[in-house]
Write an enzyme that holds these catalytic residues in place. Structure first.
Site, PDB file in Angstrom:
ATOM      1  N   LYS A  33       0.775  -1.155   0.080  1.00  0.00           N
ATOM      2  CA  LYS A  33      -0.203   0.033  -0.069  1.00  0.00           C
ATOM      3  C   LYS A  33       0.671   1.266  -0.018  1.00  0.00           C
ATOM      4  O   LYS A  33       1.871   1.187   0.615  1.00  0.00           O
ATOM      5  CB  LYS A  33      -0.675   0.062   1.361  1.00  0.00           C
ATOM      6  CG  LYS A  33      -2.084  -0.957   1.471  1.00  0.00           C
ATOM      7  CD  LYS A  33      -2.983  -0.736   2.677  1.00  0.00           C
ATOM      8  CE  LYS A  33      -3.756  -1.780   2.676  1.00  0.00           C
ATOM      9  NZ  LYS A  33      -5.096  -1.731   1.650  1.00  0.00           N
ATOM     10  N   ARG A  77     -10.244 -11.540   1.997  1.00  0.00           N
ATOM     11  CA  ARG A  77     -11.352 -12.704   1.232  1.00  0.00           C
ATOM     12  C   ARG A  77     -10.648 -14.008   1.281  1.00  0.00           C
ATOM     13  O   ARG A  77     -11.264 -14.591   1.383  1.00  0.00           O
ATOM     14  CB  ARG A  77     -11.589 -12.019  -0.099  1.00  0.00           C
ATOM     15  CG  ARG A  77     -10.322 -11.831  -1.117  1.00  0.00           C
ATOM     16  CD  ARG A  77     -10.994 -10.888  -2.161  1.00  0.00           C
ATOM     17  NE  ARG A  77     -10.867  -9.534  -1.929  1.00  0.00           N
ATOM     18  CZ  ARG A  77     -11.206  -8.753  -2.658  1.00  0.00           C
ATOM     19  NH1 ARG A  77     -11.559  -9.149  -4.085  1.00  0.00           N
ATOM     20  NH2 ARG A  77     -11.149  -7.455  -2.502  1.00  0.00           N
TER      21      ARG A  77
HETATM   22  N1  BES Z   1      -8.303  -3.841   4.723  1.00  0.00           N
HETATM   23  C1  BES Z   1      -8.256  -3.417   3.235  1.00  0.00           C
HETATM   24  C2  BES Z   1      -9.692  -2.528   2.707  1.00  0.00           C
HETATM   25  C3  BES Z   1      -9.688  -1.282   3.433  1.00  0.00           C
HETATM   26  C4  BES Z   1      -8.828  -0.182   2.646  1.00  0.00           C
HETATM   27  C5  BES Z   1     -10.447  -1.038   4.506  1.00  0.00           C
HETATM   28  C6  BES Z   1      -9.170   1.057   3.100  1.00  0.00           C
HETATM   29  C7  BES Z   1     -10.372   0.213   5.043  1.00  0.00           C
HETATM   30  C8  BES Z   1      -9.814   1.359   4.320  1.00  0.00           C
HETATM   31  C9  BES Z   1      -8.356  -4.611   2.101  1.00  0.00           C
HETATM   32  O1  BES Z   1      -7.685  -5.693   2.576  1.00  0.00           O
HETATM   33  C10 BES Z   1      -7.801  -4.149   1.004  1.00  0.00           C
HETATM   34  O2  BES Z   1      -6.725  -3.803   0.746  1.00  0.00           O
HETATM   35  N2  BES Z   1      -8.547  -4.176  -0.150  1.00  0.00           N
HETATM   36  C11 BES Z   1      -8.321  -3.825  -1.386  1.00  0.00           C
HETATM   37  C12 BES Z   1      -8.694  -4.790  -2.512  1.00  0.00           C
HETATM   38  C13 BES Z   1      -8.158  -4.448  -3.835  1.00  0.00           C
HETATM   39  C14 BES Z   1      -6.648  -4.798  -4.005  1.00  0.00           C
HETATM   40  C15 BES Z   1      -8.773  -5.273  -4.930  1.00  0.00           C
HETATM   41  C16 BES Z   1      -8.810  -2.368  -1.402  1.00  0.00           C
HETATM   42  O3  BES Z   1     -10.090  -2.287  -1.343  1.00  0.00           O
HETATM   43  O4  BES Z   1      -8.124  -1.586  -2.008  1.00  0.00           O
HETATM   44 MN    MN Z   2      -5.398  -5.430   1.938  1.00  0.00          MN
END
Ligand code: BES
Ligand code: MN
Ligand code: ZN
Length: 485
Positions: free
Chosen positions: A261, A340
């Site tokens: 990230k 997931r």
């Molecule tokens: N934990 C995150 C989702 C999240 C993002 C929660 C921002 C709260 C605030 C999750 O694991 C994630 O990183 N999801 C990605 C999925 C994508 C890579 C398909 C997302 O939502 O960007």
């Molecule tokens: Mn994630």
């Protein structure tokens, strides 16, 4: 926080502060010194409108007027907001004891909000001079109120709000202090206190049982993953009734892994464990209140880190097989879509227990935050009635849910060329494609998925919650289980 129940007017109480709810354009009946102060006040300053708060003092005694808006339009959420604002205000001027005038229907939201608003995460911060939390609140009910009923309502509201605070207290701890093993320790001590059964699968146990998803996500971290399972089954045994399964995502930290990230706000990913904590908090309340239901809690705990041992984009992972004919295989396209992947294993583990319904809670997608903001969690699933029941609980508790679709088109988006499914369906419709992935693991078991990514923590001050973990889901689940059909 201490509560005292009395059936008398608040103005007979000898405490430093009295709280009075007011309705729009109605003159509150207050004793003389305050009456004079109020009469001299310009109307604009306080007329009982929603969200208005007015603090008056006469000598050492304070009167806090909290507006609820028009008398006909009062909701439990407005009472929670008003109470929260009042409790925070008194805390900010160092008052620790207060009394509030209440109708019977205002008792539960007031108690909840008072407990939620007086929780602060101050474990690592020097106390500031003036600020304290409210320590005792006298609840002044009408003269003819049924004290026994009030006592029962108070006890129940208290357990539930304290369970939400329990989830918040662990949720707020950072990832250097809370990692999967520590979460498992918390689950074990909770199980001991509340007489729950507790099973923890550590890395060797996960390996021999084939929890490929949880192991893959946890493989980059020095902190091994855990699968945590809690069970509550009251006497007389309702064993013939299948359990309700609560499943939670608990990423103690989500760096994104190899698909790392951006640095901005990455710190907030210490809150990626909040789905699991909602399950833990709910189990605490369920067991303490001895609900007449069979409930299991399953928490997938891991830390998602980039390292030489991490899982990678392109990897093909075989998920936990459980008692399915075949295990679902997953093509990993983005290691940041890890929630997931761990939930697939946890859902299969839950399903192996033959549940009558599954409810999962997960901080799953940024897409859900974009869609709904911090004002509602997304709800998706395969069972209209279950989703309706949960939405009704959300309206009652103020932990609102809003439906997002789970059409075949979203399921098509996660089809893979090389495995059963892939772990991303692209940016568009992200909350729905994530749920489509989970749907692969629940079969025809009635299931609802709550995407709590936007509601699990707050970065802005909320009327009855401070910054940080919100405990979202605990009050919602307890309400839904209380009304279980
Ligand atoms: N934990 C995150 C989702 C999240 C993002 C929660 C921002 C709260 C605030 C999750 O694991 C994630 O990183 N999801 C990605 C999925 C994508 C890579 C398909 C997302 O939502 O960007
Ligand atoms: Mn994630
Ligand atoms: Zn995550």
């Amino acid at each position: 926080m201490n509560f005292r129940l009395v059936c008398t007017t608040v103005f007979s109480q000898r405490v430093p502060a009295l709280i009075l709810f007011c309705h729009e354009k109605e003159r509150p009946a207050v004793p003389i010194p305050f009456r004079n102060l109020l009469d001299r006040l310009p109307r604009k300053e306080f007329n009982g409108a929603d969200k208005q708060l007015l603090l008056l003092h006469s000598g050492a005694s304070h009167l806090l007027l909290a507006g609820l808006g028009k008398r006909g339009g009062v909701t439990p959420e407005k009472i929670r907001r008003a109470t929260g604002a009042a409790v925070k205000r008194l805390g900010s001027i160092g008052i620790t004891q207060a009394a509030v005038q209440l109708g019977m229907d205002q008792l539960v939201p007031t108690v909840e909000a008072a407990i939620l608003a007086s929780y602060q995460f101050l474990k690592f911060k020097a106390p500031s001079d003036n600020h304290t939390a409210l320590k005792s609140l006298t609840l002044c009910l009408p003269k003819d109120a049924d004290l026994a009923v009030a006592k029962a309502l108070l006890a129940r509201a208290r357990v539930i709000a304290e369970s939400a605070n329990y989830a918040r207290a662990i949720g707020n701890l950072p990832a250097n202090l809370v990692y999967p093993e520590v979460l498992a320790d918390h689950a074990r001590s909770l199980a001991e206190e509340c007489h729950l059964a507790c099973t923890v699968l550590d890395k060797p146990a996960l390996e021999s049982a084939g929890f490929g998803g949880l192991l893959a996500v946890g493989s980059g971290s020095a902190r091994d993953p855990r699968l945590i399972a809690l069970a509550y089954n009251p006497e007389p045994r309702t064993e013939n009734r299948e359990p309700i399964a609560l499943v939670g995502k608990a990423l103690t930290f989500d760096s994104g892994g190899i698909s790392i990230k951006p640095a901005d706000k990455m710190d907030e990913m210490k809150f990626d464990k909040c789905g699991g904590l909602a399950v833990l908090g709910a189990m605490r309340a369920i067991a303490t209140l001895r609900l007449p239901l069979h409930v299991i809690g399953v928490i997938a705990a891991a830390e998602n880190m980039p390292s030489a041992t991490s899982y990678r984009p392109g990897d093909i992972v075989t998920s936990y097989k459980g008692n399915n004919k075949r295990a679902v295989t997953i093509e990993v396209l983005n290691t940041d879509a890890e929630g997931r992947v761990v939930l697939g294993d946890a859902l299969t583990y839950a399903r192996e227990r033959n549940p009558q319904a599954i409810i999962d809670l997960a901080t799953l997608t940024g897409a859900c935050v974009v869609a709904l903001g911090p004002f509602a969690a997304g709800v998706l699933g395969n069972d209209e009635q279950l989703q309706q029941q949960l939405r009704a609980a959300g309206e009652r508790t103020g932990e609102r849910l809003w439906p997002l679709p789970l059409w075949q088109e979203y399921k098509d988006k996660i089809k893979s060329d090389v495995a059963d499914i892939k772990n991303t369906g692209g940016r568009d419709g992200g909350a729905s494609t994530a749920a489509a992935f989970l749907a692969k693991f629940v079969g025809d078991t009635p299931w609802a998925h709550l995407d709590i990514a936007g509601t699990a923590w707050t970065t802005e001050e909320h009327p009855y919650l401070g910054k940080g973990a919100t405990g979202f889901g605990v009050r919602l689940l307890l309400d839904a289980l209380q009304h279980w059909k």
